[in-house]
Enzyme design. Structure first.
Site, PDB file in Angstrom:
ATOM      1  N   LYS A 205       0.895  -1.116   0.197  1.00 35.06           N
ATOM      2  CA  LYS A 205      -0.065   0.098   0.060  1.00 35.06           C
ATOM      3  C   LYS A 205       0.931   1.254  -0.023  1.00 35.06           C
ATOM      4  O   LYS A 205       1.132   1.872   1.077  1.00 35.06           O
ATOM      5  CB  LYS A 205      -0.866   0.098   1.444  1.00 35.06           C
ATOM      6  CG  LYS A 205      -2.022  -1.205   1.317  1.00 35.06           C
ATOM      7  CD  LYS A 205      -2.647  -1.281   2.735  1.00 35.06           C
ATOM      8  CE  LYS A 205      -2.783  -2.902   3.056  1.00 35.06           C
ATOM      9  NZ  LYS A 205      -2.941  -2.928   4.548  1.00 35.06           N
ATOM     10  N   GLY A 358      -0.589  -6.930   9.424  1.00 36.28           N
ATOM     11  CA  GLY A 358      -1.173  -8.144   9.306  1.00 36.28           C
ATOM     12  C   GLY A 358      -0.189  -9.154   8.444  1.00 36.28           C
ATOM     13  O   GLY A 358       0.048 -10.051   8.635  1.00 36.28           O
ATOM     14  N   GLY A 382      -2.300  -0.691   9.813  1.00 35.70           N
ATOM     15  CA  GLY A 382      -2.852   0.515   9.547  1.00 35.70           C
ATOM     16  C   GLY A 382      -2.989   1.350  10.921  1.00 35.70           C
ATOM     17  O   GLY A 382      -2.753   2.485  10.923  1.00 35.70           O
TER      18      GLY A 382
HETATM   19  P1  ADP Z   1       1.193  -5.358   6.155  1.00 43.07           P
HETATM   20  O1  ADP Z   1      -0.140  -6.022   6.229  1.00 43.07           O
HETATM   21  O2  ADP Z   1       2.362  -6.020   6.867  1.00 43.07           O
HETATM   22  O3  ADP Z   1       0.900  -3.998   6.463  1.00 43.07           O
HETATM   23  P2  ADP Z   1       0.887  -4.719   3.322  1.00 43.07           P
HETATM   24  O4  ADP Z   1      -0.686  -5.307   3.288  1.00 43.07           O
HETATM   25  O5  ADP Z   1       0.926  -3.415   3.032  1.00 43.07           O
HETATM   26  O6  ADP Z   1       1.565  -5.279   4.694  1.00 43.07           O
HETATM   27  O7  ADP Z   1       1.694  -5.521   2.195  1.00 43.07           O
HETATM   28  C1  ADP Z   1       1.532  -6.919   2.247  1.00 43.07           C
HETATM   29  C2  ADP Z   1       1.608  -7.262   0.651  1.00 43.07           C
HETATM   30  O8  ADP Z   1       2.822  -6.536   0.017  1.00 43.07           O
HETATM   31  C3  ADP Z   1       2.042  -8.913   0.484  1.00 43.07           C
HETATM   32  O9  ADP Z   1       0.889  -9.641   0.161  1.00 43.07           O
HETATM   33  C4  ADP Z   1       3.348  -8.774  -0.544  1.00 43.07           C
HETATM   34  O10 ADP Z   1       2.993  -9.805  -1.637  1.00 43.07           O
HETATM   35  C5  ADP Z   1       2.935  -7.370  -1.286  1.00 43.07           C
HETATM   36  N1  ADP Z   1       4.152  -6.912  -1.837  1.00 43.07           N
HETATM   37  C6  ADP Z   1       5.493  -6.830  -1.337  1.00 43.07           C
HETATM   38  N2  ADP Z   1       6.538  -6.372  -2.167  1.00 43.07           N
HETATM   39  C7  ADP Z   1       5.914  -6.254  -3.269  1.00 43.07           C
HETATM   40  C8  ADP Z   1       6.229  -5.732  -4.629  1.00 43.07           C
HETATM   41  N3  ADP Z   1       7.346  -5.533  -4.975  1.00 43.07           N
HETATM   42  N4  ADP Z   1       5.105  -5.894  -5.740  1.00 43.07           N
HETATM   43  C9  ADP Z   1       3.917  -6.224  -5.150  1.00 43.07           C
HETATM   44  N5  ADP Z   1       3.317  -6.491  -4.066  1.00 43.07           N
HETATM   45  C10 ADP Z   1       4.398  -6.410  -2.998  1.00 43.07           C
HETATM   46 MG    MG Z   2      -1.989  -6.047   4.757  1.00 45.52          MG
END
Ligand code: ADP
Ligand code: MG
Length: 401
Positions: A205, A358, A382
């Site tokens: 995100k 998450g 978030g």
């Molecule tokens: P969190 O839930 O820990 O806050 P996010 O929801 O922001 O993390 O991001 C998690 C997702 O980001 C994972 O499903 C992962 O596959 C994706 N991701 C990481 N690097 C990339 C990338 N270079 N391109 C696309 N998706 C990515």
């Molecule tokens: Mg996430």
């Protein structure tokens, strides 16, 4: 984590025979109706057990995924109710609606110390409505199911939603131990963190996370950038990024951050190499390229091994670390090594290491790390980010009066 000491459930008085509505975060990843990571359910147990042990009739409210304000079997909490029951070691009564006949009957059928789970609160459009009246009307109905409210869903406290915010305005309320423990850790990250303070950001995100950099640029000593957002930074530096994730309109913001980091002496580290593939998810074509030589038409899906070493070295002397967002598409082994390198480095930190988000939490478990090797694994990405951005969290604010 021992967060229960910090819960203020005591303010609700004697709970024997009282119906206590608890907002938990049970938003677990599901694959074909099967729970692939039950971390959030386990994190919600202590508060539920504390209330049940106090003789309350515990009514858990939660959401799953993003249904469109109407019942959708793909987002039913039924499998979560079953898993919650297994983990509690006692059956959990499951209401097949949120505030309808099933909910009323299920709650009425509870004995002291028993636990029920209502169906996904997002099956009702009032839950997430921006309209105060529509949200309030749903909260009025939810409030008829309880005599008191306990807020324990840390992953949703940044949301002004009926089961998080409006219900608290309608019932005597308290903060659960999980939320209290999470807030406690966040305070340690923001109020005089021990230095060096290193922040690692990744995930998908992009614009969500760029916001937090704004605030952290004034606080952290080093900022390490991986995941999807790194490509907007590379693009801002004039590099080719192929078909990688890009938020074009954020390029000026990235340039501003790069400039401010320089001006304020914050070390902002970008990967020097990345793992690319011919198309998203195509493991067979995965290969490492220099960050300034990404072939047109390829997509960047992880930081490269040299970057993993660079990031680990930057974390080696840290006394405080906050990490949110996987470094790559860790769900696939070919793109998981960058995330593994950062996770490994966090386990070696001699100080407070916090994993927020998450997917980040799921990643460290999926990669086989022992949760206890980290200082704290937060259940809410978030919410943590908004707190670190300096924003007020509505679900916390509402508990103050
Ligand atoms: P969190 O839930 O820990 O806050 P996010 O929801 O922001 O993390 O991001 C998690 C997702 O980001 C994972 O499903 C992962 O596959 C994706 N991701 C990481 N690097 C990339 C990338 N270079 N391109 C696309 N998706 C990515
Ligand atoms: Mg996430």
């Amino acid at each position: 984590m021992g967060g229960l000491a910090a819960s203020d459930v005591n303010r609700l008085g004697d709970l024997t025979g009282k119906r206590v509505l608890v907002r938990s975060d049970l938003n677990v990843p599901l694959d074909d109706g099967k729970i692939t990571d039950d971390g959030r359910i386990r994190a919600s147990l202590p508060t539920i057990q504390e209330l049940a042990a106090a003789g309350a009739r515990v009514v858990v409210m939660a959401h799953l995924g993003r249904p469109k304000g109407a019942p959708d079997p793909a987002y039913s909490l039924a499998p979560v109710a079953a898993r919650l029951g297994e983990l509690l070691g006692t059956p959990v009564a499951f209401a097949t609606d949120t505030v309808g006949d099933s909910a009323t009957a299920t709650v009425a059928g509870l004995a002291d110390g028993q636990v029920a789970l209502l169906e996904n609160v997002r099956f009702n459009a009032g839950e997430t409505s921006k309209d105060d009246a529509e949200r309030g009307a749903f909260a009025d109905q939810l409030a008829t199911l309880g005599d008191a409210f306990v807020s324990d869903g840390f992953g949703v406290v940044h949301r002004k939603q009926a089961s998080v915010y409006d219900v608290a305005q309608r019932l005597p309320h308290a903060m659960g131990g999980l939320v209290a423990a999470e807030i406690d850790v966040l305070e340690r990250l923001t109020e005089r963190p021990e230095r060096p303070y290193v922040v690692v950001l990744g995930g998908s995100k992009v614009s969500d996370k760029l916001g937090v950099i704004d605030n952290l640029l004034g606080k952290a000593d080093k900022l390490l950038i991986g995941g999807g957002m790194l490509f907007t930074f590379l693009k801002a530096q004039g590099k080719e990024i192929g078909t990688s994730l890009l938020e074009e309109d954020q390029i000026p913001v990235c340039l501003d951050y790069l400039e401010r980091a320089r001006a304020q002496g914050v070390e902002l580290l970008l990967p020097v190499d990345v793992v690319v593939a011919d198309k998203f998810g195509d493991e067979a074509s995965a290969r490492v390229v220099a960050a300034d030589a990404i072939p047109a038409g390829t997509v960047g899906l992880d930081i490269g091994p040299e970057s993993g070493r660079l990031f680990a070295a930057a974390l080696a002397d840290a006394k405080t670390v906050f990490w949110n967002g996987p470094m790559g598409v860790f769900e696939q082994p070919a793109f998981a090594e960058g995330t593994r390198a950062v996770a490994q480095a966090l386990t070696e930190v001699d100080g407070l290491s916090v994993v927020g988000g998450g997917d980040s939490a799921a990643a460290v478990r999926q990669l086989g790390f022992d949760e206890d090797a980290f200082g704290h694994i937060s259940t809410g990405g978030g919410a943590s980010l908004e707190y670190l951005e300096g924003k007020t969290l509505p679900g916390i604010d509402v508990l103050k009066d």
